[in-house]
Design a protein around this motif. Structure first.
Motif, PDB file in Angstrom:
ATOM      1  N   ILE A  59      89.606 -49.397  46.779  1.00  0.00           N
ATOM      2  CA  ILE A  59      89.420 -48.267  45.876  1.00  0.00           C
ATOM      3  C   ILE A  59      89.853 -48.626  44.463  1.00  0.00           C
ATOM      4  O   ILE A  59      89.172 -48.320  43.483  1.00  0.00           O
ATOM      5  CB  ILE A  59      90.206 -47.045  46.368  1.00  0.00           C
ATOM      6  N   ASP A  60      91.019 -49.300  44.352  1.00  0.00           N
ATOM      7  CA  ASP A  60      91.533 -49.626  43.021  1.00  0.00           C
ATOM      8  C   ASP A  60      92.521 -50.792  43.127  1.00  0.00           C
ATOM      9  O   ASP A  60      93.058 -51.079  44.209  1.00  0.00           O
ATOM     10  CB  ASP A  60      92.215 -48.411  42.388  1.00  0.00           C
ATOM     11  N   LYS A  61      92.758 -51.427  41.980  1.00  0.00           N
ATOM     12  CA  LYS A  61      93.713 -52.538  41.894  1.00  0.00           C
ATOM     13  C   LYS A  61      94.329 -52.546  40.508  1.00  0.00           C
ATOM     14  O   LYS A  61      93.640 -52.295  39.513  1.00  0.00           O
ATOM     15  CB  LYS A  61      93.002 -53.869  42.158  1.00  0.00           C
ATOM     16  N   ARG A  62      95.617 -52.828  40.454  1.00  0.00           N
ATOM     17  CA  ARG A  62      96.291 -52.968  39.170  1.00  0.00           C
ATOM     18  C   ARG A  62      97.277 -54.125  39.262  1.00  0.00           C
ATOM     19  O   ARG A  62      98.050 -54.219  40.212  1.00  0.00           O
ATOM     20  CB  ARG A  62      97.029 -51.682  38.787  1.00  0.00           C
ATOM     21  N   THR A  63      97.241 -55.024  38.272  1.00  0.00           N
ATOM     22  CA  THR A  63      98.140 -56.177  38.246  1.00  0.00           C
ATOM     23  C   THR A  63      99.382 -55.850  37.437  1.00  0.00           C
ATOM     24  O   THR A  63      99.296 -55.240  36.367  1.00  0.00           O
ATOM     25  CB  THR A  63      97.419 -57.395  37.640  1.00  0.00           C
ATOM     26  N   THR A  64     100.559 -56.237  37.974  1.00  0.00           N
ATOM     27  CA  THR A  64     101.825 -55.998  37.293  1.00  0.00           C
ATOM     28  C   THR A  64     102.379 -57.320  36.769  1.00  0.00           C
ATOM     29  O   THR A  64     101.894 -58.397  37.120  1.00  0.00           O
ATOM     30  CB  THR A  64     102.854 -55.368  38.252  1.00  0.00           C
ATOM     31  N   ASP A  65     103.428 -57.228  35.942  1.00  0.00           N
ATOM     32  CA  ASP A  65     104.022 -58.438  35.382  1.00  0.00           C
ATOM     33  C   ASP A  65     105.257 -58.894  36.157  1.00  0.00           C
ATOM     34  O   ASP A  65     105.891 -59.875  35.793  1.00  0.00           O
ATOM     35  CB  ASP A  65     104.401 -58.206  33.916  1.00  0.00           C
ATOM     36  N   GLY A 110      97.629 -39.812  52.537  1.00  0.00           N
ATOM     37  CA  GLY A 110      96.325 -39.169  52.630  1.00  0.00           C
ATOM     38  C   GLY A 110      95.357 -40.088  53.358  1.00  0.00           C
ATOM     39  O   GLY A 110      95.612 -40.529  54.474  1.00  0.00           O
ATOM     40  N   ASP A 111      94.255 -40.454  52.703  1.00  0.00           N
ATOM     41  CA  ASP A 111      93.254 -41.355  53.282  1.00  0.00           C
ATOM     42  C   ASP A 111      93.313 -42.746  52.669  1.00  0.00           C
ATOM     43  O   ASP A 111      92.381 -43.542  52.829  1.00  0.00           O
ATOM     44  CB  ASP A 111      91.852 -40.776  53.074  1.00  0.00           C
ATOM     45  N   THR A 112      94.408 -43.070  51.985  1.00  0.00           N
ATOM     46  CA  THR A 112      94.502 -44.311  51.224  1.00  0.00           C
ATOM     47  C   THR A 112      95.649 -45.181  51.731  1.00  0.00           C
ATOM     48  O   THR A 112      96.726 -44.683  52.027  1.00  0.00           O
ATOM     49  CB  THR A 112      94.718 -44.013  49.727  1.00  0.00           C
ATOM     50  N   LEU A 163      98.989 -54.269  42.783  1.00  0.00           N
ATOM     51  CA  LEU A 163      99.036 -52.980  43.459  1.00  0.00           C
ATOM     52  C   LEU A 163      97.611 -52.621  43.859  1.00  0.00           C
ATOM     53  O   LEU A 163      96.737 -52.485  42.998  1.00  0.00           O
ATOM     54  CB  LEU A 163      99.605 -51.902  42.533  1.00  0.00           C
ATOM     55  N   VAL A 164      97.364 -52.506  45.173  1.00  0.00           N
ATOM     56  CA  VAL A 164      95.995 -52.319  45.666  1.00  0.00           C
ATOM     57  C   VAL A 164      95.928 -51.074  46.535  1.00  0.00           C
ATOM     58  O   VAL A 164      96.833 -50.813  47.346  1.00  0.00           O
ATOM     59  CB  VAL A 164      95.520 -53.552  46.465  1.00  0.00           C
ATOM     60  N   ALA A 165      94.857 -50.303  46.370  1.00  0.00           N
ATOM     61  CA  ALA A 165      94.579 -49.134  47.196  1.00  0.00           C
ATOM     62  C   ALA A 165      93.262 -49.357  47.911  1.00  0.00           C
ATOM     63  O   ALA A 165      92.259 -49.739  47.278  1.00  0.00           O
ATOM     64  CB  ALA A 165      94.509 -47.869  46.335  1.00  0.00           C
ATOM     65  N   VAL A 166      93.248 -49.169  49.253  1.00  0.00           N
ATOM     66  CA  VAL A 166      92.014 -49.298  50.026  1.00  0.00           C
ATOM     67  C   VAL A 166      91.835 -48.060  50.893  1.00  0.00           C
ATOM     68  O   VAL A 166      92.799 -47.355  51.205  1.00  0.00           O
ATOM     69  CB  VAL A 166      91.995 -50.568  50.903  1.00  0.00           C
TER      70      VAL A 166
END
Length: 351
Positions: free
Chosen positions: A314-320, A291-293, A303-306
């Motif tokens: 837009i968002d970020k999530r850290t994984t183990d 899409g636009d991401t 995990l990063v979305a821009v």
């Protein structure tokens, strides 16, 4: 760069969420060596060193498991009726000799119950598969166009081969309206889509990644030193950006997204000029546009979305765990993550 994206843009057409939520399921693929993740409406598919595995996207349950000769070549692809699985004569991690004399493309039915047909290719190594009206596949010295029933329409053979193991990405043809574009040794080559004959060859230093057809006026190629935009009609270099990517670029109709050692860059396709830049740690897998991401993994565990147009996060999530592949999908963000006892697929919510 898998599935039915024949232009090889690392762009998914579906509009999906960009907010990364919780893990919805986690399943083992029983191998440290898994291919990029390819999706259908129901399944997430990986080509491991010994078999093809399909998982239900809804809950991660194994939908099918099909053992095939040879070792993992690269990513599978899907058509309306088949799953196309490239298998190779080289198998990293195997203690015994590979039971395949020549690289072979297998066409399985969509449930992977039976082999519908197979095509044996000349050469030593087999690359990924592109699907458009027909099937296009590349070995280390040949390119083929194959019909949906396994009939070879044409093949183009090159005088010299080269070693896939020295490349940094699975090479794969890119299919345009009238041409097939391939990276071969130190050149980008355009083949006539109907006949397979060479239309032009442009020397651009050794290609590190598959070519990308960004729009009707630009083909993007990547080398060790730069990213190059070419005119698809005659191979003329339109622009050169002295920014070597560490992964194959992703693109939409206006912008190419490059992942470098310390930055994520948005490059205008028309001119090669920088549109935006973000300081980021090295990503452990290629960026993907959905899409636009833009989705990518700086530092291996983020995990990063821009936004593709502006580069704004837009968002970020850290994984183990280290993430070494991502596939955004309407069902969620599918990731491949390695653990002590093998590789695992995880699916994260996208909202």
């Amino acid at each position: 760069m898998a599935g039915e994206n024949s232009k090889n843009t690392s762009k998914l057409d579906s509009e999906i969420g960009s907010q990364i939520g919780d893990v919805t399921w986690r399943e083992s693929v029983a191998s440290q060596f898994a291919s990029p993740i390819v999706t259908t409406l129901r399944h997430a598919i990986v080509n491991t060193q010994s078999k093809l595995l399909g998982f239900e996207k809804s809950d991660g349950a194994i939908a099918f498991s099909k053992s095939l000769p040879g070792g993992m070549a690269a990513a599978p692809a899907v058509t309306e009726n088949h799953i196309l699985v490239p298998r190779d004569t080289y198998g990293e991690g195997f203690d015994s000799e590979i039971d395949l004399q020549s690289p072979t493309l297998y066409a399985l039915d969509r449930d992977a119950n039976r082999i519908a047909w197979k095509v044996t290719l000349d050469g030593t190594y087999l690359a990924s598969v592109a699907v458009a009206d027909d099937i296009y596949v590349q070995s280390d010295r040949e390119t083929y166009r194959i019909q949906s029933d396994g009939t070879v329409m044409w093949r183009q053979t090159f005088d010299s081969s080269f070693d896939w193991r020295k490349t940094l990405s699975y090479l794969r043809p890119a299919i345009g309206p009238n041409g097939v574009y391939i990276g071969h040794r130190d050149s980008l080559v355009k083949l006539d889509r109907k006949s397979g004959e060479v239309i032009w060859t442009r020397s651009i230093e050794k290609t590190r990644f598959p070519p990308v057809i960004a729009d009707d006026s630009t083909v993007v190629a990547s080398t060790r030193r730069e990213t190059v935009g070419l005119d698809p009609s005659e191979g003329r270099i339109r622009w050169q950006a002295s920014t070597p990517p560490v992964w194959a670029p992703a693109s939409n109709e206006k912008i190419a997204v490059l992942s470098t050692a310390r930055k994520l860059l948005g490059i205008k396709l028309a001119t090669g000029k920088q549109q935006w830049s973000r300081k980021e740690s090295l990503s452990t897998c290629p960026p993907i546009i959905a899409g636009d991401t833009v989705f990518f993994v700086p530092g291996g565990t983020n995990l990063v979305a821009v936004d593709a147009e502006t580069g704004t996060r837009i968002d970020k999530r850290t994984t183990d765990r280290i993430v070494d592949w991502i596939t955004p999908d309407s069902s969620g963000l599918l990731t491949r993550q390695s653990e002590a006892d093998g590789a695992f697929l995880r699916q994260y919510e996208l909202n």
